[in-house]
Design an enzyme around this catalytic site. Sequence first.
Site, PDB file in Angstrom:
ATOM      1  N   LYS A   1      -2.483  -7.687   3.275  1.00  8.61           N
ATOM      2  CA  LYS A   1      -2.695  -6.979   4.811  1.00  8.61           C
ATOM      3  C   LYS A   1      -2.726  -7.508   5.253  1.00  8.61           C
ATOM      4  CE  LYS A   1      -1.141  -2.735   4.190  1.00  8.61           C
ATOM      5  NZ  LYS A   1       0.273  -2.817   4.764  1.00  8.61           N
TER       6      LYS A   1
ATOM      7  N   VAL B   1      -8.936  -4.068   5.477  1.00  8.20           N
ATOM      8  CA  VAL B   1      -7.846  -4.577   4.325  1.00  8.20           C
ATOM      9  C   VAL B   1      -8.249  -5.546   3.896  1.00  8.20           C
ATOM     10  CG1 VAL B   1      -6.742  -6.738   6.349  1.00  8.20           C
ATOM     11  CG2 VAL B   1      -7.044  -4.133   7.010  1.00  8.20           C
ATOM     12  N   ASP B   2      -6.794  -6.111   2.723  1.00  9.50           N
ATOM     13  CA  ASP B   2      -7.609  -7.150   2.529  1.00  9.50           C
ATOM     14  C   ASP B   2      -6.210  -8.292   2.293  1.00  9.50           C
ATOM     15  OD1 ASP B   2      -5.095  -5.864  -0.796  1.00  9.50           O
ATOM     16  OD2 ASP B   2      -5.011  -6.725   0.976  1.00  9.50           O
ATOM     17  N   SER B   3      -6.828  -8.822   1.709  1.00 11.95           N
ATOM     18  CA  SER B   3      -5.791 -11.122   2.195  1.00 11.95           C
ATOM     19  C   SER B   3      -4.405 -10.204   2.627  1.00 11.95           C
ATOM     20  CB  SER B   3      -6.474 -11.822   1.489  1.00 11.95           C
ATOM     21  OG  SER B   3      -5.424 -11.276   0.004  1.00 11.95           O
TER      22      SER B   3
END
Lengths: 84, 399
Positions: free
Chosen positions: A43, A39-41
Amino acid sequence: MANIPDNLGEQLVKVIADAIGRDPAELKPEVNFWNDLGVDSIKAIEIVVAIERNFKVSIRDEQIPQIATVGQAIDIVKKALEKK
Amino acid sequence: MKKRIVVTGLGVVSSIGIGKDAFWQSLIQGKSGISKVESFDTTGQFNHNGGEIKNFKPEQFLNRRKAKIMGRASQLAIAAAKLAIGDAAGIDINKAVTSICIGTTGGESQEIEKMDSAWVKGSHHNIDSWSVIQYPVNNITSNVGLELKTKGPNRTFTTACAAGNYAIGCGFDLLQEDKTEIVIAGGSDAFSYLAFTGFNQLGAVAPEKCQPFDKNRRGMIPGEGAGMVILETFESAQKRKAHIYAEILGYGLSCDAFHMTNPQVEGVAECMASALKDACLYQQEVDYICAHGTGTKFNDRAESTAIKKVFTERRVPVSSIKSMIGHTMGAASAIGLISCCLAVKNNIAPPTINYETPDPECDIDCIPNSSRKLNIDIALNNGFAFGGNNSCLVVSKLK
């Protein structure tokens, strides 16, 4: 204090799973959003919006980095519901 | 619980129209306000075109004597503010606590240029004292307050091309926090020799026209303008049976901390995502994006990539009004916000004009050349500035 559902964890896992397109069975409490699920920022923000909309709570921007695992997400939502 | 903040008046002074009706008609018809620069000599410059407002007569909005001692950015701001107030029929800005929030890039740049010119050509004795009094950047906001006789707390934002959004976002916060009753917010910048030359020197200017997202885009076209909106709470608007254009649901800000002039995809994407978070919206709910879309290689590529990073589920229609009015600097995002309000009201998205060749690096739906009728419930308004100061406002059709 808002009514905290008995199956809060299960409900939350489903909401998060929908938000990131994963199988709820993958989201164990110790699973780390960043390291295990990629998960990135961006998401992460989508997950938070999904949580806020489904549980009618407010999560401050500075709390987002504290939600590293599924278990921590459950804790934060529980605390937010207790405050209501 | 968040208060509902609505837009009840629009005032715009632009190269494609003065007043919201003229502006909107030109916008949806894809008219260009770019023409040969007349306010100074462009000999030796790479580009000779700009978005000057050639039919602006300050005395139509201001007493002639006052107009004479005031800088052009203040004149434009006052004109836009008065248009917005007139549009918000029935509003009494002097009975209520009214705050003014204005964003700008160059402040009263023409006053600075006058001082420089007098000093260089003669000596510092030739500098007009009124230029000294008028050049400080906060004077734009002060002049609007003096003219409108409003006594609420005022704020000036200097975050360049994003400043209009910052100002409107601040107005939104002031109302949320009960610190004011009415906000007049927006941005203003006058056509500036400094900015024109500076952007030419940077190699960031197109020779003839602004072509956002086009493969052969050569850069931006400098412009000028002012956009001001009236913000109040939904309850206040309802009480006086005001006409409501749109609701502001929230906004996002970010700073790239990356480069002075080149935007960073991650910072831009986080800004838009942050705006969605503030408005509590899913990405699928956005119907249109009013892009920053300057027409430079760097911005358009970064913005397109960032849009695709945030909006993974579908191609959201995007357009750049800078293709028509050029880059109005501090007014840009304020005029963009006005476009979004009119877009959600009328269900029409303005076009990106001058689009000829698709660019694989800008693989977005940029509404090429003709405006498009579509249901627009939610619009985003982007404004990204030098220094990596990013802003994104969320506008909603009133439900």
